[in-house]
Design a protein around this motif. Structure first.
Motif, short mmCIF file in Angstrom:
data_model
loop_
_atom_site.label_atom_id
_atom_site.label_comp_id
_atom_site.label_asym_id
_atom_site.label_seq_id
_atom_site.Cartn_x
_atom_site.Cartn_y
_atom_site.Cartn_z
N GLU A 120 -11.79 -17.77 0.40
CA GLU A 120 -11.55 -17.99 -1.03
C GLU A 120 -11.63 -19.48 -1.36
O GLU A 120 -12.31 -19.90 -2.30
N ARG A 121 -10.95 -20.27 -0.56
CA ARG A 121 -10.92 -21.73 -0.74
C ARG A 121 -12.34 -22.32 -0.67
O ARG A 121 -12.69 -23.25 -1.39
N LEU A 122 -13.17 -21.74 0.25
CA LEU A 122 -14.51 -22.28 0.49
C LEU A 122 -15.57 -21.69 -0.45
O LEU A 122 -16.73 -22.07 -0.41
N GLY A 123 -15.14 -20.72 -1.29
CA GLY A 123 -16.07 -20.11 -2.23
C GLY A 123 -17.05 -19.13 -1.60
O GLY A 123 -18.11 -18.86 -2.16
N HIS A 124 -16.69 -18.57 -0.45
CA HIS A 124 -17.54 -17.53 0.18
C HIS A 124 -17.11 -16.16 -0.37
O HIS A 124 -16.37 -15.42 0.28
N ASP A 125 -17.59 -15.87 -1.59
CA ASP A 125 -17.10 -14.69 -2.29
C ASP A 125 -17.40 -13.37 -1.59
O ASP A 125 -16.57 -12.46 -1.59
N ASP A 126 -18.59 -13.26 -1.00
CA ASP A 126 -18.92 -12.02 -0.28
C ASP A 126 -17.97 -11.82 0.88
O ASP A 126 -17.51 -10.70 1.15
N ALA A 127 -17.68 -12.90 1.58
CA ALA A 127 -16.76 -12.83 2.72
C ALA A 127 -15.37 -12.42 2.26
O ALA A 127 -14.70 -11.61 2.92
N VAL A 128 -14.94 -12.93 1.11
CA VAL A 128 -13.61 -12.55 0.57
C VAL A 128 -13.54 -11.03 0.43
O VAL A 128 -12.58 -10.39 0.87
N GLY A 129 -14.58 -10.45 -0.19
CA GLY A 129 -14.61 -9.00 -0.39
C GLY A 129 -14.57 -8.22 0.91
O GLY A 129 -13.81 -7.25 1.05
N LEU A 130 -15.37 -8.66 1.87
CA LEU A 130 -15.44 -7.96 3.16
C LEU A 130 -14.13 -8.09 3.94
O LEU A 130 -13.64 -7.12 4.53
N LEU A 131 -13.56 -9.28 3.93
CA LEU A 131 -12.30 -9.49 4.65
C LEU A 131 -11.16 -8.72 4.00
O LEU A 131 -10.27 -8.20 4.68
N ASP A 132 -11.23 -8.62 2.67
CA ASP A 132 -10.25 -7.84 1.92
C ASP A 132 -10.26 -6.37 2.33
O ASP A 132 -9.21 -5.76 2.51
N GLU A 133 -11.47 -5.83 2.46
CA GLU A 133 -11.59 -4.42 2.86
C GLU A 133 -10.94 -4.19 4.22
O GLU A 133 -10.20 -3.22 4.41
N SER A 134 -11.21 -5.09 5.16
CA SER A 134 -10.64 -4.93 6.50
C SER A 134 -9.12 -5.13 6.46
O SER A 134 -8.38 -4.39 7.11
N LEU A 135 -8.69 -6.11 5.70
CA LEU A 135 -7.25 -6.36 5.57
C LEU A 135 -6.53 -5.12 5.04
O LEU A 135 -5.47 -4.74 5.55
N ASP A 136 -7.13 -4.46 4.03
CA ASP A 136 -6.53 -3.23 3.48
C ASP A 136 -6.46 -2.13 4.53
O ASP A 136 -5.47 -1.40 4.61
N GLU A 137 -7.53 -2.01 5.34
CA GLU A 137 -7.52 -0.98 6.38
C GLU A 137 -6.45 -1.25 7.43
O GLU A 137 -5.79 -0.32 7.91
N GLU A 138 -6.29 -2.51 7.80
CA GLU A 138 -5.27 -2.86 8.82
C GLU A 138 -3.87 -2.55 8.28
O GLU A 138 -3.03 -2.00 9.00
N SER A 139 -3.65 -2.89 7.00
CA SER A 139 -2.34 -2.62 6.40
C SER A 139 -2.06 -1.12 6.33
O SER A 139 -0.97 -0.67 6.65
N ALA A 140 -3.10 -0.36 5.94
CA ALA A 140 -2.93 1.09 5.84
C ALA A 140 -2.69 1.70 7.23
O ALA A 140 -1.87 2.61 7.39
N ALA A 141 -3.39 1.18 8.24
CA ALA A 141 -3.21 1.68 9.61
C ALA A 141 -1.78 1.42 10.08
O ALA A 141 -1.13 2.28 10.68
N ASN A 142 -1.30 0.24 9.78
CA ASN A 142 0.08 -0.11 10.15
C ASN A 142 1.08 0.80 9.46
O ASN A 142 2.01 1.30 10.09
N GLU A 143 0.87 1.05 8.17
CA GLU A 143 1.79 1.91 7.41
C GLU A 143 1.76 3.35 7.92
O GLU A 143 2.79 4.01 7.99
N LYS A 144 0.56 3.80 8.30
CA LYS A 144 0.45 5.16 8.83
C LYS A 144 1.25 5.29 10.13
O LYS A 144 1.92 6.29 10.37
N LEU A 145 1.18 4.25 10.97
CA LEU A 145 1.93 4.27 12.23
C LEU A 145 3.44 4.28 11.97
O LEU A 145 4.19 5.00 12.67
N THR A 146 3.88 3.53 10.98
CA THR A 146 5.31 3.56 10.61
C THR A 146 5.72 4.97 10.22
O THR A 146 6.76 5.48 10.65
N LYS A 147 4.86 5.60 9.42
CA LYS A 147 5.16 6.95 8.93
C LYS A 147 5.24 7.95 10.09
O LYS A 147 6.16 8.76 10.16
N ILE A 148 4.26 7.88 11.00
CA ILE A 148 4.26 8.81 12.14
C ILE A 148 5.50 8.57 13.01
O ILE A 148 6.15 9.52 13.47
N ALA A 149 5.83 7.31 13.24
CA ALA A 149 6.99 6.99 14.07
C ALA A 149 8.26 7.53 13.44
O ALA A 149 9.04 8.24 14.09
#
Ligand code: FE
Ligand code: ZN
Ligand code: FE
Length: 168
Positions: free
Chosen positions: A124-153
């Motif tokens: 974001e700071r460097l203005g790599h907008d495409d990278a922001v979008g792609l990293l955001d998608e992965s970040l959302d998946e990691e967060s969702a994976a973590n939350e799913k594990l909490t739920k299963i536990a």
């Protein structure tokens, strides 16, 4: 590599993430195989698919930057996955081992969330907008994976593991 500016550090951090994802691709099938809970196994299998996409997203970013994804080893992930694989080899009640596998897996997800959060902020700071979008998608998946594990536990594995202790 020499770090002269945030762009250099961005590339270095992306290589660390790339190494982490590459290692996770090897570990996740082993964790899925070791899981006793069906729900847990399926969660690992679906996160394996997401992890493949995450690695591809990083490759896309490297391509745009004209940089090589190789060159770093994520020592942090190496250690976390070593702890995970120790858990897979433990003897004992399968429900308790499942709880331990979740504990190890959530350390992995938190580590990734931290790495993607930092890389996203740099993009974001460097203005790599495409990278922001792609990293955001992965970040959302990691967060969702973590939350799913909490739920299963909390909903199934920990209660079963508690019962196992009471029966012993
Ligand atoms: Fe990942
Ligand atoms: Zn690392
Ligand atoms: Fe992950």
């Amino acid at each position: 590599m020499t770090l002269n500016n945030l762009e250099d550090l961005f590339v270095e951090q992306l290589r660390d993430l790339y190494s982490a994802e590459t290692q996770i691709l090897v570990a996740l099938p082993e964790m899925a195989e070791a899981a006793t809970s069906d729900e847990l196994r399926k969660a690992f299998e679906s996160h394996l698919k997401e992890t493949r996409s995450q690695k591809k997203r990083l490759e896309k970013i490297f391509e745009t930057l004209g940089e090589d994804p190789e060159g770093e080893t994520c020592e942090g992930m190496k250690g976390l996955l070593e702890e995970g694989s120790e858990m897979l080899e433990k003897d004992g009640d399968r429900n308790v081992i499942d709880a331990g596998i979740i504990a190890a897996a959530q350390r992995v997800e938190h580590y990734e969330i931290s790495g993607y959060g930092t890389a996203r902020a740099y993009a974001e700071r460097l203005g790599h907008d495409d990278a922001v979008g792609l990293l955001d998608e992965s970040l959302d998946e990691e967060s969702a994976a973590n939350e799913k594990l909490t739920k299963i536990a909390e909903s199934t594995v920990n209660p079963k593991a508690t019962g196992a202790a009471a029966r012993a």
